[in-house]
Design an enzyme around this catalytic site. Structure first.
Site, PDB file in Angstrom:
ATOM      1  N   GLY A  53       3.782   5.664  -2.035  1.00  0.00           N
ATOM      2  CA  GLY A  53       4.996   6.069  -1.112  1.00  0.00           C
ATOM      3  C   GLY A  53       5.861   5.020  -0.515  1.00  0.00           C
ATOM      4  O   GLY A  53       5.377   3.765  -0.622  1.00  0.00           O
ATOM      5  N   LYS A  59       2.311   5.844   5.050  1.00  0.00           N
ATOM      6  CA  LYS A  59       0.944   5.630   4.284  1.00  0.00           C
ATOM      7  C   LYS A  59      -0.258   4.904   5.525  1.00  0.00           C
ATOM      8  O   LYS A  59      -1.185   5.333   5.460  1.00  0.00           O
ATOM      9  CB  LYS A  59       1.078   4.700   3.149  1.00  0.00           C
ATOM     10  CG  LYS A  59       1.980   5.484   2.209  1.00  0.00           C
ATOM     11  CD  LYS A  59       2.260   4.239   1.121  1.00  0.00           C
ATOM     12  CE  LYS A  59       2.931   3.307   1.773  1.00  0.00           C
ATOM     13  NZ  LYS A  59       3.573   2.240   0.740  1.00  0.00           N
ATOM     14  N   GLU A 179      -3.319  -1.476   0.814  1.00  0.00           N
ATOM     15  CA  GLU A 179      -2.659  -2.796   0.234  1.00  0.00           C
ATOM     16  C   GLU A 179      -3.326  -3.930   0.256  1.00  0.00           C
ATOM     17  O   GLU A 179      -2.736  -5.041   0.722  1.00  0.00           O
ATOM     18  CB  GLU A 179      -1.183  -2.981   0.735  1.00  0.00           C
ATOM     19  CG  GLU A 179      -0.341  -1.394   0.829  1.00  0.00           C
ATOM     20  CD  GLU A 179       0.974  -1.667   0.830  1.00  0.00           C
ATOM     21  OE1 GLU A 179       1.436  -2.774   0.199  1.00  0.00           O
ATOM     22  OE2 GLU A 179       1.731  -1.035   1.029  1.00  0.00           O
TER      23      GLU A 179
END
Lengths: 823, 201
Positions: A53, A59, A179
């Site tokens: 996204g 997210k 991430e």
């Protein structure tokens, strides 16, 4: 007396968690818009899901929700339901492990093993089991380092693997990776990915990973969920989603597989659409604009990073400096732009750029003289921001350079448009998204029209959209004649910039004993069976005060010559190190506090003499002590002078001027003060430098029974003290390069303090998430991986400490010079 | 637990933020020891009691802790931790640094307590700074490496007024401005102190 048989429990398979969301949504307090809403999601145990996204699409809110970290009612409101195995996420925290983006904010404690143990302690895992889990977890992520290895010495990739191990030791059924590789170089990305893969194979946990580079995780995940504008836009097998949504995902900044090639063409294609540029300046493209000769670079004279560097930067072109981690690329960048003095050798800027003939070393320039000549963009944009709005941030440089207001305004407008920052012109720079911050930091450098701009990892962690914009801006700058020097690991960027490439490994040599800064030094794997001394502090041997760094030197009591060697050991400070840090601190209190009662020369002198006699026991060299006492040597005479002039007069008056009176009384008192400041300061200086904060915290909680939470929070904070000192230096450099580093010291101090607090608070926000995700603050009884004891050595120390003031004050009373408050 | 069952209960983020604030203040103290500390000693030796004017920065911890965290004990916690950190990193005043921290923190804490941990505006911030200053004055009168009550009344009265002024300005006003600035950067979004200033965004 090994408790565990070798390799007994491999990281156990844990049942994966089932995730279920129905109409779930979340709005942060203070926000108008919902971060996420109408989320319907079912994830089966053991399933592996990639979440894609745009940045700001929600997210991280999803991850926070799954980890149970969004907080209570005062932090936001929720809609619908979200459950993990039919429990609310914050009630199922021990089942969830979260790894986030910033490696620095995910280390809680100072030593490797302790950091991994932290989560287990919070979950109340028994001590013996903790260390088994710690070893298994470190083994699973491939971190084969001693348990007392300092976490501050780890590379970014190692820190992220450590975070993974710390989470793994809690045996989670749901692994959340937010991430985890965004801040890492390619080598670090590979490390972390491989570790995560191993972990999943061993545990069978459910995985949810957020990433903006699809290819990192593509062959590890079964399924892909796309979040756009605060809700789920697509959900299905990865190939299918990429096929159907590819265009939209690219537009949202996602790197699709193979994009690192395609993006170069796209960048070049975009360039042809740019307006024709002015072309290189008259000086010609062969000319050298910036050079280094026989450079030795580093932060400290005693620790050079690289030596013998000869480097020439061609004018009006792009140069990329590449090379492995640890070669000193960032150090070189700082050195070349005049922000970090070279340890040896010469830095030279082309003569025609010098502010005055012959002044070609940028280190000798003032902050204002750097403006319009050389500039630098730091890896962390936050360091460079000093203003309250984006607009002011851009105005700062031109204003410092003395550009007329109207021209500045035109310039700023142009840059705001060019970098698509007009919408946020009045926003605070710190509140921008990652991509916006990066563009702004580049703009603040370019707006002063410098001849040379050095950028440190300009594309790190950037999404596809920002990446393309950056390359566009920088290529545009080159065509306008600016010299662009980029430190980078990004191969696509090097190709896209299309200029000179220098590998630092080809320049000079590494003066440290270790040559190339490879990752894991070849250390034998940590195993329970043949555990060597370095891990001896682990709970195998409960008799040993295991909070301490291993001390193999402590010989067995019955060995021949033991008595003598024991004395030698004591003189090396080993006796003191057997004392619990809490007792060391209390000893300090007991030794110096009573001395504050009386101001007289006798008690202060006796105390000082006794302290000097005890000094060898601390095991710190006289030279070191003297060095650390410098502030005392300055402070003591000044305190004495103040007392000399302003003490209540008594006895004969020798001199008087206004409020200052020197009398018999004030002379006596001031001599006493002189000695006393030394007597009170010396013990703290000698003892405190040797205390390990982690051992101290263990003692405070286990021996003094102070509440665990504030003690541990403080410990985690103290670990960041070193980082903050580094921040302070970096902030000073950033101010210099922005052209505002010449101001007075007090103004610089206030500005520095503010910036330091901003950085510290941003870290603390992340750190508190990390700690909470590892079970910190849960209302269950905590265990302690490292026992903290008090024993005979502690008693001895305490007796010595009490003896000092007793003798000193006793003597003062006996000889009738005892003077409370000098009266 | 993460839920705050009451306005005054500490969350994890409060605890960690207070700790980091404390350490950051410790680092700030350490730098100030070199910038202002030298000035303090010199002015204090050269003039009767005007050294107090630069002491306010050392009182910042309590004010910042109270204004940001808004929970009982925050002022003391932040100031004490800051003192411990600056002592451990090397300050010239030894163990009395910690005592000073405790007393100064209590001085600021008392003011926040008097206002029931409900008001955190500029006047309260300045009063908290002054509270810390007065507490420091009392403590340094009796204790520390060079107790002031051995000095003349003039000295002590001047020192008291400078400590109040510095508390009002360098700790109170500066602390309040710092918190406002921090809130604008979004660094305090998880705190009422930050959300009040940022408004709904």
């Amino acid at each position: 007396m090994t408790l565990h048989s070798p390799r007994l429990p491999e990281v156990r398979a844990v049942p994966g968690v089932r995730v279920r969301a129905r109409g779930w949504g979340w709005r942060h307090a203070g926000r108008r818009a919902w971060a996420l809403r109408d989320v319907n999601l079912d994830i089966a145990p053991g399933e592996r899901v990639l979440v894609l996204g745009a940045s700001g699409a929600g997210k991280s809110t999803l991850m926070g929700g799954l980890a149970g970290l969004l907080g209570g009612e005062d932090e936001g409101e929720s809609l619908g339901e979200l459950t993990l195995d039919d429990r609310l996420p914050h009630a199922a925290r021990e089942r969830v492990g979260l790894v986030m983006q910033d490696p620095e904010a995910q280390v809680v404690l100072a030593r490797l093993g302790d950091d991994v143990a932290f989560g287990c302690e919070n979950l109340g895992v028994p001590r013996e089991e903790i260390w088994v889990r710690v070893r298994d977890a470190l083994d699973a992520v491939g971190l084969h380092l001693p348990l007392d290895h300092p976490t501050s010495k780890l590379s970014g990739g190692q820190k992220q693997r450590l975070a993974l191990a710390s989470v793994l030791a809690m045996r989670p059924g749901l692994l959340l990776l937010d991430e985890p590789t965004a801040n890492l170089d390619p080598h670090g990305v590979d490390e972390v990915r491989a570790a995560a893969e191993r972990v999943l194979e061993r545990t069978g946990a459910t995985l949810v990973v957020v990433e903006h580079r699809v290819d990192v995780w593509a062959d590890l995940v079964d399924r892909c969920v796309v979040i756009l504008d605060g809700t789920i836009a697509a959900d299905g097998p990865l190939d299918e989603v990429l096929r159907d949504q590819g265009g939209q995902l690219r537009a949202a900044g996602i790197w699709l597989p193979g994009d690192d090639v395609g993006v170069v063409e796209e960048a070049h294609a975009r360039m042809t659409m740019q307006p024709a540029a002015a072309g290189p300046t008259a000086a010609g493209s062969d000319a050298v604009v910036l050079s280094g000769r026989d450079l030795t670079i580093g932060y400290e004279q005693s620790r050079p990073v690289r030596a013998g560097i000869d480097i020439d930067i061609p004018r009006g072109a792009s140069t990329c400096i590449v090379g492995d981690n640890g070669l000193g690329k960032s150090t070189l960048a700082l050195t070349l732009v005049g922000l970090l003095p070279q340890l040896a050798g010469q830095v030279r800027v082309a003569e025609d750029l010098a502010p005055a003939p012959g002044r070609t070393d940028p280190h000798a320039w003032s902050s204002r003289e750097l403006l319009g000549r050389v500039s630098m963009v730091f890896q962390e944009p936050e360091y460079q921001f000093v203003s309250r709005t984006v607009r002011e941030e851009l105005e700062l440089g031109p204003r410092a350079a003395g550009t007329p207001a109207e021209e500045t305004a035109t310039q700023v407008d142009r840059f705001l448009r060019l970098l698509a920052l007009d919408d946020v012109a009045l926003a605070n720079p710190m509140t921008l998204s990652g991509g916006e911050k990066r563009r702004l930091s580049v703009a603040t450098a370019l707006i002063c029209a410098p001849e040379v701009v050095v950028l440190d990892e300009p594309t790190f962690g950037q999404d596809r959209t920002t990446w393309l914009e950056l390359v566009g801006i920088l290529r545009d700058a080159v065509t306008r004649g600016t010299t662009i020097v980029s430190i980078t690991h990004d191969r696509s960027f090097v190709v896209a910039m299309d200029g000179h490439v220098i590998d630092l490994a080809d320049l000079g040599w590494d003066p440290r004993t270790r040559t190339a800064a490879g990752d894991d030094p070849p250390v034998h794997p940590v195993s329970a069976a043949d555990d060597p001394a370095p891990s001896g502090r682990v709970a195998d041997d409960p008799v040993q005060p295991s909070g301490f760094v291993p001390r193999t030197a402590s010989s067995t009591p019955d060995a021949p010559g033991a008595a003598r060697s024991r004395w030698q050991a004591a003189l090396r400070g080993e006796l003191l190190q057997r004392v619990n840090p809490v007792v060391q601190f209390l000893g300090l209190v007991a030794m110096t506090t009573p001395l504050m009662i009386s101001i007289d020369v006798l008690s202060a002198s006796i105390a000082l003499v006794l302290e000097l006699l005890l000094l060898p026991l601390v095991g710190i060299s006289p030279r070191q002590v003297a060095l650390r006492m410098v502030p005392l040597f300055v402070g003591a005479p000044l305190a004495a002078l103040s007392m000399l002039l302003y003490a209540s007069p008594g006895g004969q008056v020798y001199w008087q001027f206004g409020p200052a009176i020197i009398s018999e009384n004030s002379v006596t008192l001031s001599v006493a003060i002189l000695v006393r400041v030394l007597a009170l300061g010396l013990p703290a200086i000698a003892v405190l430098s040797r205390i390990d904060p982690t051992d101290m915290a263990d003692g405070l909680s286990q021996v003094l029974h102070l509440p665990a939470r504030p003690v541990l929070a403080s410990l985690a904070g103290v670990r960041m003290a070193g980082l903050m000192v580094g921040d302070w230096q970096a902030l000073r450099r950033a101010r210099r390069v922005r052209g505002i580093g010449d101001g007075n010291r007090v103004a610089a101090f206030i500005a520095g303090a503010f910036a330091l607090l901003v950085l510290a608070l941003r870290r603390s926000a992340k750190l508190s998430l990390t700690m909470e995700a590892r079970g910190f603050g849960a209302e269950m009884p905590r265990t302690w991986a490292r026992p903290s004891h008090v024993g005979v050595a502690d008693l001895v120390m305490m007796m010595i400490c009490v003896a000092v003031p007793v003798l000193a004050l006793g003597a003062a009373v006996h000889w009738g010079v005892f003077q409370p408050l000098g009266r | 637990m993460s839920e705050s069952n009451g306005r005054l209960q500490w969350r994890v983020v409060d605890m960690v933020t207070a700790a980091i604030l404390g350490v950051a203040c410790g680092v700030i103290f350490l730098v100030w020891n070199q910038v202002g500390g030298a000035a303090y000693s010199v002015i204090d030796a050269a003039t009767p009691g005007f050294g107090g004017l630069v002491a306010g920065i050392w009182l910042l911890g309590g004010v910042l802790g109270g204004l940001v965290i808004r929970k009982p004990g925050a002022a003391v916690f932040v100031e004490v931790l800051a003192a411990v950190v600056s002592m451990a990193l090397g300050s010239q005043w030894g163990i009395s640094t910690v005592y000073s921290g405790i007393v100064q923190g209590l001085g600021a804490e008392l003011v926040f307590l008097i206002f029931g941990y409900r008001k955190f505006n500029l006047p309260v911030a300045m009063l908290a700074g002054a509270g810390a200053g007065v507490a420091a004055w009392v403590f340094e009168g009796f204790f520390g490496s060079s107790p002031n009550f051995a000095k003349t009344l003039t000295f002590n009265l001047i020192y008291l007024s400078t400590m109040i002024v510095t508390g009002l300005v360098l700790a109170g006003l500066v602390g309040w401005l710092l918190v406002r600035g921090l809130a604008q950067t979004g660094a305090l979004d998880r705190f009422a102190a930050g959300r009040e200033i940022r408004g709904r965004v």
